[in-house]
Write a protein that holds these residues in place. Structure first.
Motif, PDB file in Angstrom:
ATOM      1  N   ARG A 111       0.826  -1.207   0.000  1.00  0.00           N
ATOM      2  CA  ARG A 111       0.000   0.000   0.000  1.00  0.00           C
ATOM      3  C   ARG A 111       0.860   1.256   0.000  1.00  0.00           C
ATOM      4  NH1 ARG A 111      -5.157   1.439   1.964  1.00  0.00           N
ATOM      5  NH2 ARG A 111      -5.523   3.582   1.290  1.00  0.00           N
ATOM      6  N   SER A 114       2.351   1.606  -3.572  1.00  0.00           N
ATOM      7  CA  SER A 114       1.343   2.014  -4.553  1.00  0.00           C
ATOM      8  C   SER A 114       0.877   3.444  -4.314  1.00  0.00           C
ATOM      9  CB  SER A 114       0.161   1.048  -4.507  1.00  0.00           C
ATOM     10  OG  SER A 114      -0.454   1.060  -3.223  1.00  0.00           O
ATOM     11  N   SER A 115       0.725   3.831  -3.037  1.00  0.00           N
ATOM     12  CA  SER A 115       0.311   5.206  -2.729  1.00  0.00           C
ATOM     13  C   SER A 115       1.380   6.207  -3.140  1.00  0.00           C
ATOM     14  CB  SER A 115      -0.003   5.343  -1.240  1.00  0.00           C
ATOM     15  OG  SER A 115      -1.105   4.536  -0.872  1.00  0.00           O
ATOM     16  N   TYR A 118       1.125   6.548  -6.848  1.00  0.00           N
ATOM     17  CA  TYR A 118      -0.077   7.317  -7.145  1.00  0.00           C
ATOM     18  C   TYR A 118       0.128   8.800  -6.816  1.00  0.00           C
ATOM     19  CZ  TYR A 118      -4.824   6.285  -8.675  1.00  0.00           C
ATOM     20  OH  TYR A 118      -5.962   6.121  -9.420  1.00  0.00           O
ATOM     21  N   VAL A 143      -2.255   4.717 -14.772  1.00  0.00           N
ATOM     22  CA  VAL A 143      -2.287   4.059 -13.458  1.00  0.00           C
ATOM     23  C   VAL A 143      -3.726   3.839 -13.005  1.00  0.00           C
ATOM     24  CG1 VAL A 143      -1.718   4.355 -11.018  1.00  0.00           C
ATOM     25  CG2 VAL A 143      -0.032   4.935 -12.763  1.00  0.00           C
ATOM     26  N   THR A 144      -4.571   4.849 -13.148  1.00  0.00           N
ATOM     27  CA  THR A 144      -5.969   4.720 -12.717  1.00  0.00           C
ATOM     28  C   THR A 144      -6.703   3.672 -13.529  1.00  0.00           C
ATOM     29  OG1 THR A 144      -5.973   7.054 -12.067  1.00  0.00           O
ATOM     30  CG2 THR A 144      -8.104   5.988 -12.325  1.00  0.00           C
ATOM     31  N   VAL A 147      -5.533   0.234 -12.274  1.00  0.00           N
ATOM     32  CA  VAL A 147      -6.078  -0.070 -10.942  1.00  0.00           C
ATOM     33  C   VAL A 147      -7.570  -0.377 -11.022  1.00  0.00           C
ATOM     34  CG1 VAL A 147      -6.572   0.909  -8.669  1.00  0.00           C
ATOM     35  CG2 VAL A 147      -4.315   1.224  -9.698  1.00  0.00           C
ATOM     36  N   VAL A 150      -8.245  -3.875 -12.551  1.00  0.00           N
ATOM     37  CA  VAL A 150      -7.991  -4.948 -11.589  1.00  0.00           C
ATOM     38  C   VAL A 150      -9.077  -4.976 -10.516  1.00  0.00           C
ATOM     39  CG1 VAL A 150      -6.385  -5.793  -9.840  1.00  0.00           C
ATOM     40  CG2 VAL A 150      -5.517  -4.941 -12.018  1.00  0.00           C
ATOM     41  N   GLU A 151      -9.463  -3.808 -10.018  1.00  0.00           N
ATOM     42  CA  GLU A 151     -10.479  -3.731  -8.976  1.00  0.00           C
ATOM     43  C   GLU A 151     -11.816  -4.287  -9.457  1.00  0.00           C
ATOM     44  OE1 GLU A 151     -10.521  -2.917  -5.859  1.00  0.00           O
ATOM     45  OE2 GLU A 151      -8.453  -2.262  -5.624  1.00  0.00           O
ATOM     46  N   HIS A 177     -15.420   6.619  -9.837  1.00  0.00           N
ATOM     47  CA  HIS A 177     -14.031   6.538 -10.299  1.00  0.00           C
ATOM     48  C   HIS A 177     -13.968   6.514 -11.829  1.00  0.00           C
ATOM     49  CE1 HIS A 177     -12.975   5.594  -6.136  1.00  0.00           C
ATOM     50  NE2 HIS A 177     -11.715   5.728  -6.468  1.00  0.00           N
TER      51      HIS A 177
END
Length: 206
Positions: A111, A114-115, A118, A143-144, A147, A150-151, A177
């Protein structure tokens, strides 16, 4: 002999479909015309041509993107500082999820990494918006998109396997999002057109 020719012809057709290039097929619609870059271009074009990217709505879309980007960068920076300051503290996630393999320490390191990535993407997005630089906005979009893909895949898998129930809050979060991603793609596409026509002066904040 007949059986050998039949088998080899079937194998040849199978290999032909998987390894030959797309231009070998003249059909517009084909299950074998799978090109990731083409799909990505079609997806971004769909987002950029959505109803919220109209000329009359663009000022509202632009300022929403500015304020949400600043808010996102501040929140993400606060989360990174919290993880540095309190390594054993509990961290939150934006949707309900389960972790099966990694323990808390590994999750925290992932985390944090990744943060941090980001955070760089957020700063580049803000720079791109202020300086009318579409290329600087591209890392955040990439990147978004990764992510979110995958989410959505993990969430859909957990729902159809019965691990998670459909939560309206999760659906709303995913929708917001994706919607914000579309607005950023809209602003980026307008910047590209303005730069091509040398009319970016009307889009500069400073």
């Amino acid at each position: 002999m007949f059986e050998m020719q039949y088998i080899t012809s079937r194998v040849h057709r199978f290999l032909h479909r998987f390894f030959y290039l797309r231009h070998d097929y003249d059909d517009e619609y084909s299950i074998w015309n799978f090109c990731p870059t083409t799909i990505w271009r079609e997806f971004t074009a769909m987002l950029q041509s959505s109803c919220f990217c109209r000329t009359a709505l663009f000022p509202m879309v632009y300022w929403l993107v500015v304020f949400i980007s600043l808010y996102g960068a501040v929140i993400n920076c606060y989360e990174v500082l919290q993880m540095w300051r309190d390594p054993c503290g509990k961290f939150t996630v934006w949707r309900q999820r389960h972790f099966y393999v990694m323990d808390q320490m590994v999750l925290r390191k992932v985390r944090l990494l990744s943060s941090s990535i980001y955070q760089v993407a957020w700063f580049m997005l803000i720079y791109g918006i202020v300086m009318v630089s579409p290329n600087s906005m591209a890392p955040w979009i990439l990147v978004t998109s990764a992510v979110l893909s995958v989410e959505v895949f993990i969430w859909f898998f957990e729902v159809i396997t019965g691990i998670l129930a459909i939560n309206p809050q999760t659906l709303l979060s995913l929708f917001l999002h994706v919607y914000f991603l579309g607005m950023v793609c809209c602003v980026k596409s307008v910047f590209e057109v303005a730069l091509a026509e040398q009319a970016e002066y009307s889009l500069r904040i400073i």
